[in-house]
Design a protein around this motif. Structure first.
Motif, PDB file in Angstrom:
ATOM      1  N   LEU A  47       0.848  -1.188   0.000  1.00 12.18           N
ATOM      2  CA  LEU A  47       0.000   0.000   0.000  1.00 12.18           C
ATOM      3  C   LEU A  47       0.884   1.238   0.000  1.00 12.18           C
ATOM      4  N   ILE A  48       0.605   2.147  -0.924  1.00  8.22           N
ATOM      5  CA  ILE A  48       1.282   3.446  -0.944  1.00  8.22           C
ATOM      6  C   ILE A  48       0.215   4.467  -0.581  1.00  8.22           C
ATOM      7  N   ALA A  49       0.425   5.183   0.512  1.00  7.58           N
ATOM      8  CA  ALA A  49      -0.604   6.103   0.994  1.00  7.58           C
ATOM      9  C   ALA A  49      -0.008   7.437   1.416  1.00  7.58           C
ATOM     10  N   ASP A  50      -0.759   8.489   1.109  1.00  9.55           N
ATOM     11  CA  ASP A  50      -0.398   9.816   1.597  1.00  9.55           C
ATOM     12  C   ASP A  50      -0.682   9.844   3.099  1.00  9.55           C
ATOM     13  N   ILE A  51       0.142  10.538   3.845  1.00  8.65           N
ATOM     14  CA  ILE A  51      -0.096  10.623   5.293  1.00  8.65           C
ATOM     15  C   ILE A  51      -1.277  11.535   5.579  1.00  8.65           C
ATOM     16  N   ARG A  52      -1.312  12.710   4.918  1.00 13.01           N
ATOM     17  CA  ARG A  52      -2.365  13.697   5.185  1.00 13.01           C
ATOM     18  C   ARG A  52      -3.364  13.737   4.044  1.00 13.01           C
ATOM     19  N   MET A  53      -4.622  13.434   4.380  1.00 14.85           N
ATOM     20  CA  MET A  53      -5.715  13.496   3.412  1.00 14.85           C
ATOM     21  C   MET A  53      -6.971  13.943   4.139  1.00 14.85           C
ATOM     22  N   PRO A  54      -7.924  14.513   3.409  1.00 10.23           N
ATOM     23  CA  PRO A  54      -9.207  14.842   4.041  1.00 10.23           C
ATOM     24  C   PRO A  54      -9.874  13.558   4.540  1.00 10.23           C
ATOM     25  N   GLY A  55     -10.651  13.653   5.596  1.00  7.11           N
ATOM     26  CA  GLY A  55     -11.272  12.445   6.152  1.00  7.11           C
ATOM     27  C   GLY A  55     -10.219  11.659   6.909  1.00  7.11           C
ATOM     28  N   MET A  56     -10.238  10.341   6.735  1.00  7.16           N
ATOM     29  CA  MET A  56      -9.237   9.504   7.399  1.00  7.16           C
ATOM     30  C   MET A  56      -7.866   9.750   6.776  1.00  7.16           C
ATOM     31  N   SER A  57      -6.854   9.834   7.620  1.00  8.90           N
ATOM     32  CA  SER A  57      -5.486  10.029   7.134  1.00  8.90           C
ATOM     33  C   SER A  57      -4.839   8.668   6.870  1.00  8.90           C
ATOM     34  N   GLY A  58      -3.670   8.714   6.260  1.00  6.64           N
ATOM     35  CA  GLY A  58      -2.907   7.490   6.064  1.00  6.64           C
ATOM     36  C   GLY A  58      -2.565   6.825   7.386  1.00  6.64           C
ATOM     37  N   LEU A  59      -2.286   7.642   8.407  1.00  8.37           N
ATOM     38  CA  LEU A  59      -1.981   7.091   9.731  1.00  8.37           C
ATOM     39  C   LEU A  59      -3.211   6.451  10.363  1.00  8.37           C
ATOM     40  N   ASP A  60      -4.395   7.027  10.114  1.00  8.96           N
ATOM     41  CA  ASP A  60      -5.646   6.409  10.588  1.00  8.96           C
ATOM     42  C   ASP A  60      -5.812   5.032   9.937  1.00  8.96           C
ATOM     43  N   LEU A  61      -5.509   4.962   8.645  1.00  5.46           N
ATOM     44  CA  LEU A  61      -5.617   3.692   7.921  1.00  5.46           C
ATOM     45  C   LEU A  61      -4.634   2.673   8.496  1.00  5.46           C
ATOM     46  N   GLN A  62      -3.410   3.101   8.739  1.00  6.84           N
ATOM     47  CA  GLN A  62      -2.409   2.204   9.313  1.00  6.84           C
ATOM     48  C   GLN A  62      -2.895   1.649  10.658  1.00  6.84           C
ATOM     49  N   ALA A  63      -3.436   2.518  11.499  1.00  4.74           N
ATOM     50  CA  ALA A  63      -3.930   2.095  12.811  1.00  4.74           C
ATOM     51  C   ALA A  63      -5.074   1.093  12.663  1.00  4.74           C
ATOM     52  N   LYS A  64      -5.975   1.343  11.726  1.00  3.29           N
ATOM     53  CA  LYS A  64      -7.112   0.434  11.491  1.00  3.29           C
ATOM     54  C   LYS A  64      -6.619  -0.933  11.021  1.00  3.29           C
ATOM     55  N   LEU A  65      -5.691  -0.938  10.069  1.00  6.90           N
ATOM     56  CA  LEU A  65      -5.165  -2.212   9.564  1.00  6.90           C
ATOM     57  C   LEU A  65      -4.429  -2.971  10.665  1.00  6.90           C
ATOM     58  N   ASN A  66      -3.658  -2.256  11.482  1.00  3.17           N
ATOM     59  CA  ASN A  66      -2.956  -2.893  12.598  1.00  3.17           C
ATOM     60  C   ASN A  66      -3.958  -3.492  13.591  1.00  3.17           C
ATOM     61  N   ALA A  67      -5.032  -2.753  13.888  1.00  8.08           N
ATOM     62  CA  ALA A  67      -6.051  -3.233  14.832  1.00  8.08           C
ATOM     63  C   ALA A  67      -6.759  -4.477  14.294  1.00  8.08           C
ATOM     64  N   GLU A  68      -6.877  -4.572  12.964  1.00  8.53           N
ATOM     65  CA  GLU A  68      -7.523  -5.729  12.326  1.00  8.53           C
ATOM     66  C   GLU A  68      -6.530  -6.858  12.041  1.00  8.53           C
ATOM     67  N   HIS A  69      -5.289  -6.692  12.492  1.00  8.32           N
ATOM     68  CA  HIS A  69      -4.230  -7.689  12.234  1.00  8.32           C
ATOM     69  C   HIS A  69      -4.140  -7.993  10.741  1.00  8.32           C
ATOM     70  N   CYS A  70      -4.134  -6.924   9.953  1.00  5.39           N
ATOM     71  CA  CYS A  70      -4.060  -6.997   8.498  1.00  5.39           C
ATOM     72  C   CYS A  70      -2.707  -6.412   8.087  1.00  5.39           C
ATOM     73  N   PRO A  71      -1.678  -7.249   8.034  1.00  7.68           N
ATOM     74  CA  PRO A  71      -0.303  -6.766   7.859  1.00  7.68           C
ATOM     75  C   PRO A  71       0.071  -6.405   6.420  1.00  7.68           C
ATOM     76  N   ILE A  72      -0.495  -5.337   5.904  1.00 10.50           N
ATOM     77  CA  ILE A  72      -0.139  -4.865   4.563  1.00 10.50           C
ATOM     78  C   ILE A  72       1.078  -3.949   4.696  1.00 10.50           C
ATOM     79  N   PRO A  73       2.168  -4.229   3.960  1.00  9.30           N
ATOM     80  CA  PRO A  73       3.306  -3.310   3.991  1.00  9.30           C
ATOM     81  C   PRO A  73       2.885  -1.943   3.450  1.00  9.30           C
ATOM     82  N   ILE A  74       3.196  -0.889   4.196  1.00 11.53           N
ATOM     83  CA  ILE A  74       2.781   0.463   3.800  1.00 11.53           C
ATOM     84  C   ILE A  74       4.000   1.340   3.546  1.00 11.53           C
ATOM     85  N   ILE A  75       3.963   2.025   2.401  1.00  8.79           N
ATOM     86  CA  ILE A  75       4.938   3.063   2.087  1.00  8.79           C
ATOM     87  C   ILE A  75       4.166   4.377   2.139  1.00  8.79           C
ATOM     88  N   PHE A  76       4.562   5.253   3.045  1.00  5.13           N
ATOM     89  CA  PHE A  76       3.892   6.545   3.150  1.00  5.13           C
ATOM     90  C   PHE A  76       4.612   7.584   2.306  1.00  5.13           C
TER      91      PHE A  76
END
Length: 119
Positions: A47-76
């Protein structure tokens, strides 16, 4: 498959072209919410994601994936050189944090390493 999540349409399109030219299968999304609504995000290899975006941020997404034990490698990617955000991303398991503008070759190598599990 590589997923790109960025609210900047021109940047998203440029990243998609770069990744496809290197032989990667790519899907792009204008927001974190759009990516999550897609429903197949667990199939994402990198996953390649911008850190700052309207709505959920890239960091919000990272936290959600971590909470769901969904280990997608992320490049911010970020246009803001905020050290606090960079550290938060790395602590959360980010493979890499690249500041815009960045060298396309570095991104492609980071994606290859992430997909090989060496990120």
């Amino acid at each position: 498959m590589v997923a790109v999540v960025d609210d900047d349409e021109a940047f998203r399109a440029a990243l998609q072209r770069l990744l496809k030219s290197a032989g990667f299968s790519v899907r792009s999304f204008a927001s974190v919410e759009e990516f999550l609504d897609w429903g197949q995000y667990r199939e994402t290899g990198c996953l390649i994601a911008d850190i700052r975006m309207p709505g959920m941020s890239g960091l919000d997404l990272q936290a959600k994936l971590n909470a769901e034990h969904c280990p997608i490698p992320i490049i911010f990617i970020t246009a803001h050189g905020d050290e606090t955000l960079r550290l938060q991303a790395v602590r959360g398991g980010a493979v890499k944090v690249l500041a815009k503008p960045f060298d396309g070759a570095i991104l492609l190598e980071s994606v290859r390493l992430a997909l090989e599990g060496e990120g």
